[in-house]
Design a protein around this motif. Structure first.
Motif, PDB file in Angstrom:
ATOM      1  N   THR A  65       0.837  -1.205   0.000  1.00 17.22           N
ATOM      2  CA  THR A  65       0.000   0.000   0.000  1.00 17.22           C
ATOM      3  C   THR A  65       0.871   1.255   0.000  1.00 17.22           C
ATOM      4  O   THR A  65       0.606   2.213  -0.734  1.00 17.22           O
ATOM      5  CB  THR A  65      -0.925   0.007   1.240  1.00 17.22           C
ATOM      6  OG1 THR A  65      -1.706  -1.184   1.221  1.00 17.22           O
ATOM      7  CG2 THR A  65      -1.846   1.209   1.235  1.00 17.22           C
TER       8      THR A  65
ATOM      9  N   LEU B 158       2.368   2.086  -3.334  1.00 18.51           N
ATOM     10  CA  LEU B 158       1.363   2.620  -4.241  1.00 18.51           C
ATOM     11  C   LEU B 158       1.068   4.092  -3.903  1.00 18.51           C
ATOM     12  O   LEU B 158       0.862   4.915  -4.804  1.00 18.51           O
ATOM     13  CB  LEU B 158       0.081   1.783  -4.145  1.00 18.51           C
ATOM     14  CG  LEU B 158      -0.710   1.557  -5.416  1.00 18.51           C
ATOM     15  CD1 LEU B 158       0.164   0.957  -6.491  1.00 18.51           C
ATOM     16  CD2 LEU B 158      -1.902   0.641  -5.156  1.00 18.51           C
TER      17      LEU B 158
ATOM     18  N   PHE C 104       3.025  -6.179  -7.799  1.00 19.30           N
ATOM     19  CA  PHE C 104       1.779  -5.585  -8.294  1.00 19.30           C
ATOM     20  C   PHE C 104       1.523  -6.008  -9.734  1.00 19.30           C
ATOM     21  O   PHE C 104       2.451  -6.091 -10.546  1.00 19.30           O
ATOM     22  CB  PHE C 104       1.866  -4.047  -8.259  1.00 19.30           C
ATOM     23  CG  PHE C 104       1.448  -3.459  -6.948  1.00 19.30           C
ATOM     24  CD1 PHE C 104       0.115  -3.428  -6.580  1.00 19.30           C
ATOM     25  CD2 PHE C 104       2.399  -2.941  -6.064  1.00 19.30           C
ATOM     26  CE1 PHE C 104      -0.280  -2.876  -5.368  1.00 19.30           C
ATOM     27  CE2 PHE C 104       2.019  -2.392  -4.844  1.00 19.30           C
ATOM     28  CZ  PHE C 104       0.671  -2.365  -4.491  1.00 19.30           C
TER      29      PHE C 104
ATOM     30  N   LYS D 135       0.011  -5.235 -13.479  1.00 19.50           N
ATOM     31  CA  LYS D 135      -0.019  -3.998 -14.253  1.00 19.50           C
ATOM     32  C   LYS D 135      -1.356  -3.276 -14.097  1.00 19.50           C
ATOM     33  O   LYS D 135      -1.398  -2.060 -13.960  1.00 19.50           O
ATOM     34  CB  LYS D 135       0.232  -4.276 -15.738  1.00 19.50           C
ATOM     35  CG  LYS D 135       0.442  -2.986 -16.513  1.00 19.50           C
ATOM     36  CD  LYS D 135       0.646  -3.193 -17.997  1.00 19.50           C
ATOM     37  CE  LYS D 135       0.841  -1.833 -18.673  1.00 19.50           C
ATOM     38  NZ  LYS D 135       0.947  -1.987 -20.145  1.00 19.50           N
ATOM     39  N   GLU D 136      -2.458  -4.026 -14.103  1.00 20.28           N
ATOM     40  CA  GLU D 136      -3.757  -3.346 -14.032  1.00 20.28           C
ATOM     41  C   GLU D 136      -3.966  -2.628 -12.689  1.00 20.28           C
ATOM     42  O   GLU D 136      -4.713  -1.660 -12.617  1.00 20.28           O
ATOM     43  CB  GLU D 136      -4.913  -4.291 -14.334  1.00 20.28           C
ATOM     44  CG  GLU D 136      -5.104  -5.411 -13.334  1.00 20.28           C
ATOM     45  CD  GLU D 136      -6.277  -6.316 -13.711  1.00 20.28           C
ATOM     46  OE1 GLU D 136      -6.108  -7.535 -13.607  1.00 20.28           O
ATOM     47  OE2 GLU D 136      -7.337  -5.789 -14.111  1.00 20.28           O
ATOM     48  N   GLU D 137      -3.309  -3.109 -11.642  1.00 22.38           N
ATOM     49  CA  GLU D 137      -3.384  -2.418 -10.352  1.00 22.38           C
ATOM     50  C   GLU D 137      -2.612  -1.104 -10.409  1.00 22.38           C
ATOM     51  O   GLU D 137      -3.083  -0.057  -9.952  1.00 22.38           O
ATOM     52  CB  GLU D 137      -2.826  -3.306  -9.233  1.00 22.38           C
ATOM     53  CG  GLU D 137      -3.684  -4.537  -8.954  1.00 22.38           C
ATOM     54  CD  GLU D 137      -3.000  -5.546  -8.035  1.00 22.38           C
ATOM     55  OE1 GLU D 137      -3.705  -6.183  -7.245  1.00 22.38           O
ATOM     56  OE2 GLU D 137      -1.754  -5.686  -8.122  1.00 22.38           O
TER      57      GLU D 137
ATOM     58  N   VAL E 298      -1.857   0.559 -13.113  1.00 23.66           N
ATOM     59  CA  VAL E 298      -2.544   1.459 -14.044  1.00 23.66           C
ATOM     60  C   VAL E 298      -3.753   2.107 -13.361  1.00 23.66           C
ATOM     61  O   VAL E 298      -4.026   3.292 -13.559  1.00 23.66           O
ATOM     62  CB  VAL E 298      -2.962   0.701 -15.330  1.00 23.66           C
ATOM     63  CG1 VAL E 298      -3.917   1.541 -16.170  1.00 23.66           C
ATOM     64  CG2 VAL E 298      -1.721   0.333 -16.142  1.00 23.66           C
TER      65      VAL E 298
END
Lengths: 123, 123, 123, 123, 123, 123
Positions: free
Chosen positions: C47, C50, C77, C79-81, C83
């Motif tokens: 977290t 990010l 992570f 990629k879609e996270e 992005v």
């Protein structure tokens, strides 16, 4: 002290205490650095306070500007020195700094009035 | 002079000429103020250059940092004075200033190498 | 590793060493905090990485974005996270974030290619 | 077209495709808004492009400035109109906008050279 | 609810209505995206709210910070988690974030008091 | 005039006088440029005011936005034109512009009410 200066300092101190009693290590260390960074080193205290003032002004942080105006005032800076520093900030940061310049002027006036009032009261 | 310093100055001068030959009054006057603001006044030239450096660093403008590093270097600032000023900028502006700090260090090294090379060449 | 990733890391490490060997206390402590702040605490490491990525993106600091993309990649992570986190950054920070989004995508591709190359090389 | 203009557009288009093929809904809609916002409405297209240019300049986003310079160029703006818009951006945003002004001038020159070259080639 | 929280929400809702009744398509879609972007996707709602909070804090937008503090509060975040997120924001964004940290702490206190008052009233 | 508009203008004028009576040359010249830059040139006055508004909005300077809203109002802009300019600012600057958009809407309402009240009083 003027009401405006007193209120600014009181809120600042109250909330700083709230923050520090929480014991978040990162925040406590940043607060600690914030004290140490302005102590005498290769540069003297006055120069450092002026750097803090100009950085605060170009980043347009009114509370930071007020804080550094107060320390600059206590360090004995003349108004024209502070204004010259702020003129550089306004040139570098652009006309969007002007509203902050207005509030800086107002706060400096408060600091000067506080001081003359304090002198009168002490006599 | 080092290639990096020379290239930086050459591009800067070339494009400033292009801009000024256009005769836009507002831009010309801003350029003019940019020279006058750093001249001796209530504050001395060295202090003003340091203010310019720190303002440039917190606003994260690499070219502005380089320009003020070069003038600070010419004004005779010691590296530890410049680094102390940049440390205040990094504290105020946060860790996002660090990449600019890396490039500032690199450019200062270039300035020092240029200077020692110049000394050798002149002898 | 891809040339772009390697070059980024090499420059970063070289200049960080230059900075730290100077022993400026404020800068050293900020670097130190920069390591500690992302360690497991009330929030987990993923977290926090990010959060670092999104803060870097809205402040439009390419090098900071790259650094956090690399740590996000290492933390596993998808990629879609990443992005999705960057989409929030683009919405909050506006379309001026888009050029940084382009460079973030390019760097993520480099990270993925590095990794698949590493896998191939290890086999 | 000049090499610099072509390279800028090619990278932009390549990475935009990469981003859009990912199908992140938020990003796709922001890209979509970015097209619609500059279409004729209560304000005409030319005024909107100039607003985009000045906003990009004060936020110091080189790629955004280049993009809007190119659209301004295609919309038939005279150089002195574009320069006047950029002079307002430099006044509002301050001297830290100047390095971006230099790169804007360089890109406009590329656009003009591209165009005269295109004219020659077509004949 | 505390007076401060209520007043903040009331003004926000009143002016959002004023804005949306104007039917500007771009603004309406941005408002719409602002709702969709924080919905569950590859990342869960809690993580997204925390990203919104940190992005708002480094960009020093008090109203955005308040909004995300309220949603974080409703999502059940512990204070120490929120503070840890804000500590990262303060490190990345620098000491100019501190005045916003003070106001964030004050608002969180209001949120906690509102909630305990609500509990009392409901009993 | 509405109380809010009057108060804004009164404070602005009072503090500008305080600043200008100090005779700092750099600041005086910046104030002077700030008047000249918006005069008719290659671009007309209306376009320039709109550029000032959008630049102020993306830089999130409430006082600057108010000032340009007032001049835009006096120049005869329709609300939908101003809103369209602000929609571009919100798209470019992101959702952190929204709190400033709310205050801009509120101030525009004040301007319209002032005007209708003035009309009534004059009759």
């Amino acid at each position: 002290m003027s009401a405006a200066v007193e209120e600014f300092n009181a809120y600042r101190e109250k909330m700083n205490s709230r923050i520090l009693e929480d014991n978040n290590k990162i925040i406590k260390r940043i607060f600690n650095l914030d004290t140490n960074a302005y102590m005498k080193g290769a540069l003297d205290v006055k120069t450092k306070e002026l750097l803090g003032l100009v950085a605060s002004a170009v980043l347009r942080c009114d509370d930071c500007v007020k804080y550094h105006l107060e320390t600059c005032y206590k360090e004995g800076f003349l108004k024209e020195e502070v204004v010259e520093a702020l003129s550089i900030a306004t040139l570098i940061g652009g006309t969007i700094v002007i509203p902050h310049l207005r509030r800086a002027y107002e706060f400096w006036d408060e600091l000067e009035q506080s001081s003359s009032k304090d002198t009168v009261l002490k006599e």
